[in-house]
Design an enzyme around this catalytic site. Sequence first.
Site, PDB file in Angstrom:
ATOM      1  N   SER A 206     -47.346 -11.939  56.477  1.00 52.89           N
ATOM      2  CA  SER A 206     -45.982 -11.411  56.489  1.00 52.89           C
ATOM      3  C   SER A 206     -45.673 -10.935  57.898  1.00 52.89           C
ATOM      4  CB  SER A 206     -45.866 -10.238  55.505  1.00 52.89           C
ATOM      5  OG  SER A 206     -44.684  -9.494  55.729  1.00 52.89           O
ATOM      6  N   TYR A 219     -49.538  -2.236  52.431  1.00 57.56           N
ATOM      7  CA  TYR A 219     -49.149  -3.650  52.428  1.00 57.56           C
ATOM      8  C   TYR A 219     -49.166  -4.215  53.848  1.00 57.56           C
ATOM      9  CZ  TYR A 219     -46.225  -7.819  51.879  1.00 57.56           C
ATOM     10  OH  TYR A 219     -45.739  -9.105  51.907  1.00 57.56           O
TER      11      TYR A 219
END
Length: 331
Positions: A206, A219
């Site tokens: 990401s 995350y």
Amino acid sequence: MNFDPTTGKMASSSCVFGVLGKSGDYFAVLGVLFVSYFGLKVALTFIRFIRSLAHGGLASLINKPGTWAVVTGCTDGIGKAYAEQIAKLGLNIVLISRTESKLNAVASDIESKYKVKTMIIQADFTNGTDIYPNIRTKLQGMDISVLVNNVGLSYDYPEFFLQITDREKKCMDLIHVNVTSVAMMTSIVLPGMVERRHGVVLNISSASGKRPTPLLTVYSACKAFVSFFSDCLQTEYGSSGITIQCVMPFFVATNMSKIRKTSLFVPSASTYVQSALQTVGLEQETYGYFPHKLMGFGMEWLPKWLIVLQGMKGMLAASAKAKRRQQEKKE
């Protein structure tokens, strides 16, 4: 600011140059070099994009149609799009995800549309290492050309670390899904690829793994692991005929992002994956989609403190919005 042709230097008639004196010339040179380098980077980004359009991408690296691809987290969003796009290239697909009914639906759809074989493996990646003996047994002896480590888990909404609901369990779930899965699936599949001296591993990270993202702390850190893991493995096994790519999307319209409406900078999963697959073998680390590449380029050039500050502001706003919605539902 004027150029003096007699001296070949910038005339220091402006107030800035008046203060800086002769050192202003050096700042001018540095400015020109900075702008030139920035322009070169933009040009190279555009050239890579053009090359990706002509490059064969993953299709050019698959020299054995009929072999298998393994895709984790494949029943929705980006993972499902990878499974479909790879099946379109003629590879059989192993689908690994949590919900058996969704797995069966995706498998049936892929077999019907692309006339390839599928196999499903039901696995809940939040269960840590307990799930991998079964996965290893099911994959044993299969000729696997492609592994897509896509399964991912994010926060329900942005939140300060100490305020995460059921914090320690959530942390372990995030680590097991986003980190353990990548290491373990690669450990299971890579030996066969190295033995055959051919294989492609696509690790879906990401953009939040490229720069710290407060309020998505665990995350963001997990996705940074994926980036470093991919880079190191490519160095270790690139000479063995293995291609390892780290894919770093910004926002894509998926259930995970909770974004439904697409736009130029928020593509559908299908649009994003179709673009990202063209970069396989061309870019070791990629944002996958040209508008995302422009966003990533800007993020890499801006000061880290500014990116983190802006990210914090955005996450605070998203957190407040999510909490308002929760309160409205209760009322």
